[in-house]
Design a protein around this motif. Structure first.
Motif, mmCIF file in Angstrom:
data_model
loop_
_atom_site.group_PDB
_atom_site.id
_atom_site.type_symbol
_atom_site.label_atom_id
_atom_site.label_comp_id
_atom_site.label_asym_id
_atom_site.label_seq_id
_atom_site.Cartn_x
_atom_site.Cartn_y
_atom_site.Cartn_z
ATOM 1 N N LYS A 1 0.823 -1.207 0.000
ATOM 2 C CA LYS A 1 0.000 0.000 0.000
ATOM 3 C C LYS A 1 0.856 1.256 0.000
ATOM 4 C CE LYS A 1 -4.507 1.239 1.754
ATOM 5 N NZ LYS A 1 -5.608 0.846 2.644
ATOM 6 N N LEU A 2 1.991 1.209 0.713
ATOM 7 C CA LEU A 2 2.898 2.353 0.736
ATOM 8 C C LEU A 2 3.419 2.651 -0.662
ATOM 9 C CD1 LEU A 2 4.705 4.444 2.189
ATOM 10 C CD2 LEU A 2 6.366 2.592 2.555
ATOM 11 N N TYR A 3 3.754 1.616 -1.423
ATOM 12 C CA TYR A 3 4.320 1.798 -2.758
ATOM 13 C C TYR A 3 3.244 1.843 -3.850
ATOM 14 C CZ TYR A 3 8.884 0.735 -0.665
ATOM 15 O OH TYR A 3 10.032 0.756 0.096
ATOM 16 N N CYS A 4 1.971 1.720 -3.442
ATOM 17 C CA CYS A 4 0.846 1.782 -4.395
ATOM 18 C C CYS A 4 0.924 0.666 -5.438
ATOM 19 C CB CYS A 4 0.772 3.147 -5.073
ATOM 20 S SG CYS A 4 0.554 4.503 -3.887
ATOM 21 N N VAL A 5 1.178 -0.541 -4.937
ATOM 22 C CA VAL A 5 1.222 -1.723 -5.799
ATOM 23 C C VAL A 5 0.444 -2.830 -5.092
ATOM 24 C CG1 VAL A 5 3.462 -1.136 -6.811
ATOM 25 C CG2 VAL A 5 3.369 -2.547 -4.734
ATOM 26 N N THR A 6 0.313 -3.962 -5.772
ATOM 27 C CA THR A 6 -0.255 -5.139 -5.130
ATOM 28 C C THR A 6 0.890 -6.031 -4.660
ATOM 29 O OG1 THR A 6 -0.341 -6.478 -7.139
ATOM 30 C CG2 THR A 6 -2.239 -5.043 -6.685
ATOM 31 N N ILE A 7 0.584 -6.966 -3.818
ATOM 32 C CA ILE A 7 1.617 -7.894 -3.346
ATOM 33 C C ILE A 7 2.210 -8.666 -4.516
ATOM 34 C CG2 ILE A 7 2.030 -9.951 -1.949
ATOM 35 C CD1 ILE A 7 -0.038 -8.891 0.038
ATOM 36 N N ASP A 8 1.367 -9.049 -5.461
ATOM 37 C CA ASP A 8 1.855 -9.796 -6.629
ATOM 38 C C ASP A 8 2.881 -9.003 -7.426
ATOM 39 O OD1 ASP A 8 0.260 -11.913 -5.967
ATOM 40 O OD2 ASP A 8 -1.317 -11.447 -7.427
ATOM 41 N N ASP A 9 2.766 -7.668 -7.406
ATOM 42 C CA ASP A 9 3.694 -6.839 -8.181
ATOM 43 C C ASP A 9 5.141 -7.014 -7.737
ATOM 44 O OD1 ASP A 9 1.738 -5.754 -9.797
ATOM 45 O OD2 ASP A 9 1.349 -4.067 -8.460
ATOM 46 N N PHE A 10 5.358 -7.351 -6.483
ATOM 47 C CA PHE A 10 6.717 -7.539 -5.987
ATOM 48 C C PHE A 10 7.432 -8.698 -6.680
ATOM 49 C CE2 PHE A 10 5.023 -5.325 -2.159
ATOM 50 C CZ PHE A 10 5.948 -4.298 -2.107
ATOM 51 N N PHE A 11 6.660 -9.625 -7.202
ATOM 52 C CA PHE A 11 7.239 -10.842 -7.779
ATOM 53 C C PHE A 11 7.186 -10.856 -9.306
ATOM 54 C CE2 PHE A 11 5.580 -11.677 -3.555
ATOM 55 C CZ PHE A 11 6.684 -12.222 -2.923
ATOM 56 N N ARG A 12 6.850 -9.697 -9.908
ATOM 57 C CA ARG A 12 6.820 -9.593 -11.361
ATOM 58 C C ARG A 12 8.071 -8.871 -11.847
ATOM 59 N NH1 ARG A 12 1.055 -8.026 -10.607
ATOM 60 N NH2 ARG A 12 -0.228 -9.820 -11.169
ATOM 61 N N ASP A 13 8.574 -9.319 -13.001
ATOM 62 C CA ASP A 13 9.773 -8.681 -13.565
ATOM 63 C C ASP A 13 9.475 -7.269 -14.045
ATOM 64 O OD1 ASP A 13 11.590 -10.787 -13.180
ATOM 65 O OD2 ASP A 13 10.826 -11.832 -14.943
ATOM 66 N N THR A 14 8.267 -7.058 -14.540
ATOM 67 C CA THR A 14 7.908 -5.740 -15.066
ATOM 68 C C THR A 14 6.721 -5.204 -14.274
ATOM 69 O OG1 THR A 14 6.488 -6.812 -16.716
ATOM 70 C CG2 THR A 14 8.735 -6.244 -17.387
ATOM 71 N N SER A 15 7.004 -4.412 -13.295
ATOM 72 C CA SER A 15 5.979 -3.775 -12.464
ATOM 73 C C SER A 15 6.414 -2.355 -12.186
ATOM 74 C CB SER A 15 5.780 -4.531 -11.146
ATOM 75 O OG SER A 15 5.308 -5.841 -11.374
ATOM 76 N N ALA A 16 5.438 -1.495 -11.916
ATOM 77 C CA ALA A 16 5.749 -0.098 -11.610
ATOM 78 C C ALA A 16 4.838 0.385 -10.496
ATOM 79 C CB ALA A 16 5.561 0.773 -12.850
ATOM 80 N N ALA A 17 5.345 1.317 -9.717
ATOM 81 C CA ALA A 17 4.544 1.933 -8.669
ATOM 82 C C ALA A 17 3.582 2.934 -9.312
ATOM 83 C CB ALA A 17 5.449 2.638 -7.669
ATOM 84 N N TYR A 18 2.363 2.969 -8.806
ATOM 85 C CA TYR A 18 1.357 3.894 -9.333
ATOM 86 C C TYR A 18 1.316 5.162 -8.489
ATOM 87 C CZ TYR A 18 -0.517 0.515 -12.659
ATOM 88 O OH TYR A 18 -0.673 -0.341 -13.709
#
Length: 306
Positions: free
Chosen positions: A54-71
């Motif tokens: 929530k702090l980084y404005c992502v989902t938990i799954d985003d941490f484990f993806r190669d291509t993810s970005a903070a919103y």
């Protein structure tokens, strides 16, 4: 350890322009702990992941993806997730976050745009789902419960009118009448179809034809009275609603039509009296929840009596 996770931890923090010290303070850990996460030395406790996400404005799954970005914010991330899944529970999660932003005065024009988009998608889902459910109920047929069958048919017609398919309602109902239907409910559907489409004169014309064929059908007089009200024929409308109650004194729909009319005319005393009659009937029949809802409306009406 998971290099993708640690790399994303660092990337998301930088994208949010946060220092390790700021993250540490928010999470109530030491800056050294945050550094170890980003260096892939240790991993945060799993119970901390929702707060970090929530702090980084992502989902938990985003941490484990190669291509993810903070919103920009967590609501926008949940909106993008809902756009991908179109699952109602994902809409509800995003809806909650957007409402928090708006309530706190923190929403941007982009937030409002995205919030509107997810409502648009949810509306499409709801229309599709409502149609499917109505069709399932109608397919069960009149043999199971005739009253529910016709109520469902009217509800589907109202939905169609609301989404711009009012002409389809009329054409279908006309086809049924033109094949020689002697069922008053089919005639009521035609009158309702014209009413839902805003064609009150047509509804009135067919109502006059219908009562010549089915003079003892109470529901016809309710639709006829409603059409008359919209056409400004108030005395005629009242006479038809009274006729419906004469045929069936327990027909609350006629009483509700009269209540709406009297409230629009500013005669809150009469409207209040009729609503009290309905409340008494509901309580007598054991419908306490419905009676409680009408109690609130009756109180609001009573407060307008001068």
């Amino acid at each position: 350890m998971n290099m993708v996770f640690s790399n994303n931890m660092k990337k998301f923090r930088q994208q949010k322009n946060l220092t390790q010290e700021q993250v540490a303070e928010f999470l109530n850990v030491s800056p050294h702990t945050v550094s170890r996460w980003e260096c892939n030395t240790t991993l945060p406790d799993v119970t901390m992941l929702p707060k970090i996400a929530k702090l980084y404005c992502v989902t938990i799954d985003d941490f484990f993806r190669d291509t993810s970005a903070a919103y920009e914010n967590y609501a926008q991330r949940l909106a993008s997730h809902y756009e991908a899944t179109r699952e109602p529970e994902d809409f509800m999660a995003a809806d909650l976050e957007f409402r928090k932003l708006i309530k706190n005065g923190q929403s941007s024009t982009e937030d409002l745009r995205l919030y509107g988009i997810i409502h648009q998608y949810m509306m499409q889902y709801c229309i599709r789902r409502a149609t499917e459910l109505f069709d399932q109920a109608l397919e069960a047929g009149k043999d199971i419960d005739e009253d529910i069958f016709w109520r469902t048919k009217h509800q589907k017609m109202l939905l169609y009118a609301q989404i711009g398919k009012g002409r389809e309602n009329i054409d279908s109902a006309l086809e049924t009448i033109n094949t020689g239907s002697e069922n008053p409910e089919d005639w009521i559907c035609l009158i309702a179809a014209y009413r839902y489409n805003g064609e009150e004169e047509k509804a009135y014309e067919w109502f006059l034809k219908a009562i010549r064929k089915f003079p003892d059908t109470a529901a016809l007089y309710i639709y006829g009275g409603d059409a008359c009200k919209w056409l400004g024929r108030y005395e005629e409308a009242l006479s038809y609603w009274d006729k419906a109650l004469e045929i069936n004194p327990t027909f609350h729909d006629a009483k509700y039509s009269k209540i709406f009319y009297y409230e629009e005319m500013g005669d809150y005393e009469t409207a209040y009296r009729i609503r009290r009659e309905i409340i008494d009937d509901l309580k007598q029949d054991g419908y306490d929840v419905e009676a409680a809802a009408d109690e609130k409306l009756a109180q609001a009406c009573f407060e307008k009596i001068s």
